[in-house]
Design a protein around this motif. Sequence first.
Motif, PDB file in Angstrom:
ATOM      1  N   VAL A   1       0.868  -1.175   0.000  1.00  0.00           N
ATOM      2  CA  VAL A   1       0.000   0.000   0.000  1.00  0.00           C
ATOM      3  C   VAL A   1       0.905   1.224   0.000  1.00  0.00           C
ATOM      4  O   VAL A   1       1.784   1.355   0.848  1.00  0.00           O
ATOM      5  N   ILE A   2       0.695   2.100  -0.974  1.00  0.00           N
ATOM      6  CA  ILE A   2       1.556   3.269  -1.158  1.00  0.00           C
ATOM      7  C   ILE A   2       0.805   4.509  -0.677  1.00  0.00           C
ATOM      8  O   ILE A   2      -0.339   4.747  -1.085  1.00  0.00           O
ATOM      9  N   THR A   3       1.446   5.276   0.193  1.00  0.00           N
ATOM     10  CA  THR A   3       0.854   6.514   0.705  1.00  0.00           C
ATOM     11  C   THR A   3       1.790   7.671   0.418  1.00  0.00           C
ATOM     12  O   THR A   3       2.971   7.608   0.774  1.00  0.00           O
ATOM     13  N   VAL A   4       1.276   8.696  -0.231  1.00  0.00           N
ATOM     14  CA  VAL A   4       2.051   9.908  -0.515  1.00  0.00           C
ATOM     15  C   VAL A   4       1.305  11.075   0.117  1.00  0.00           C
ATOM     16  O   VAL A   4       0.150  11.346  -0.223  1.00  0.00           O
ATOM     17  N   GLU A   5       1.983  11.767   1.046  1.00  0.00           N
ATOM     18  CA  GLU A   5       1.356  12.851   1.807  1.00  0.00           C
ATOM     19  C   GLU A   5       1.663  14.220   1.188  1.00  0.00           C
ATOM     20  O   GLU A   5       2.565  14.360   0.371  1.00  0.00           O
TER      21      GLU A   5
END
Length: 473
Positions: A269-273
Motif C-alpha cells: 500500500v503506497i501513501t504519498v502525503e
Amino acid sequence: MLRGLIKGDNAFVPTAALRVAVGSGVDVAALLVTERGRVRGDADIVFDGAPAHASGAVRLAAGEDGTVWLDTDLTGVEEAVARVLVVASTEEGALRDARALSVEVLGPDGRTVVAYEVTDAGPETAMVVAELYRRSGGWKFRAVGQGYVDGLTGLAVDHGVDVGEEPQEAPADVPAPAAPARAEAPAPAEARTEAPADVPAQGRRPTRDQLLDMTPDQIRALARAQRQAGAEPGSPPASAPSVPPPDPSAWTCGPVFKPRTVTGRDNDVITVEDLPPGPVMVELAVKGEHYTGLWPLDDSNAKGRYLVNSTEKDFRGRVIASVPAHGRLRLRLEAGGPWQVRILPLAEARRLTESRLEAWGPEVLLHTRGTADVAFHYKGGGNFIVHLHRLAGHTDPTALPEPGRAVVNEIGARKETLPLPEGPLLVHVSAADAPWTARLKEVRPHSSGRNADRPMKSAEPRGALGWLRRARH
C-alpha cells in the motif's frame, strides 16, 4: 493572516510548492526575472492567456470571490530565475479602487506563511505587489507595493518585456504613429520619438491597439507627456478596444508540485502525503513476470476502479489518479517484483507533435494544437483504449472534465487514425500492453481569435502582446 507584513518588509518562506492568493478583483500576472530584474523572453510572462510557465513551476488559476491563485513550486524554478514578481493591474479605474488588494502565501499544508495587504494604492493602474526571491540558498517573500502611473506598459518596459511592433492580426490600413498633438520638452536624442496622434490630448490612456502599435521609446515618451500634463492615468480609454480571447493553446489543469518517488517490492500500500489536490499522473514501473494491478484507495480503504490491470512482463506506464482535498493519495499495488512509483503533475505529460512519439503501455499525452488527426500504431495483442479530456475552457484545476466514451476500445494490433478537436486536451491511453506510436497529421491553426475579414500576418501572437491584450474572465 499569520505573518502580516508592511510595505518593504521581507520574510523567509519554505522552498516548496506554495500557493499565492491575490485578492481581489484585479488582473494578475507573474514575471520570472533574472538577477538583472528582466525577463528572458515572452515565455517568462504568466498571465490569463498563458497561465502555465514552460518549466511548470508557476501557474495561474482563477478562484472564488475575485481571488486569483499563483501555484509556485519554488523547487522547480529554473536556476536562471532570481525572482518571481506578482503583478496586479486594472482594466479600468485605478488600483486605489480595488477592494482589499492583498497577497497571501500558503504553504504545502494549506496554512498561511506570510501575507501583505496593500493600503496605500493610488492612481496607479499596475503594480508589482510582491516578489519571491532567492536568498542564502533559500527563498524570501518581499512586500513591494511598487505602482506604475504609466500602467502595465511602463511596468513591462522596466522589466525587459518587448512591447514593440510585431506582425499581428490587424487591418492593412492602420495609420502609422504620428507626432503628438501636444508639444513637450525635447527628449534626449536616443529617446526622442513620436506618439500616436489619436491618443486623447487630455491625457486619457490609449487603447491597447494603440499601445501595440507603439515602440518602447514611444511608450516612454507617452508616459513622460502624461506626467508633464498631470494626466489621470486611471481614466478609461475613449473607446473600448477589441480584445481577442486568450491563446487557445494555453491550458491550466491540475496542481504543480515537485515529483515524488516511492520504491518497494511485491504487494504493498503506497501513501504519498502533502500533495496539492487535483488530478496527477502516476508513473509505475515493475520488474518481473507476475500480474500487476493498481487501484486508488478512498478514506475507508475501499478500492476504486483499477488504474492498471496487466499480465505483461516488466510493466511500465503512466495513468491518471486524483488527489483528495486533504492531499493524501493512497494506492493499492499488486506486483511480483521490485517496483517504482512516481507521482507527477499533468504539466509533465508528453506533447503530441508531427514527430513520431514512441511509448509502451498506458500513457498521458497533451495536445495543444488546432484540429488535427492522430495516427496510432499499436503492436500488442491485448486491449488498446483511448479517452479524451477536453481542457479548452476548463477552469477547475482540482478535477478533470469527464472523458465520455472511449474513442478507441479495441483488442489486438492495429493502425488507426482519429480526428482530434482543437486543443488543449489530454489524450489518455488508459490500456496498452505493448509498444505503440502516435503522431499528428493534418494539423491546422487554432480558429479562436481569427477574423476572416482581416489579414493574419502571424499565426500566434507573442506572449507580451497577449498579456497587454488580456481579457478579464
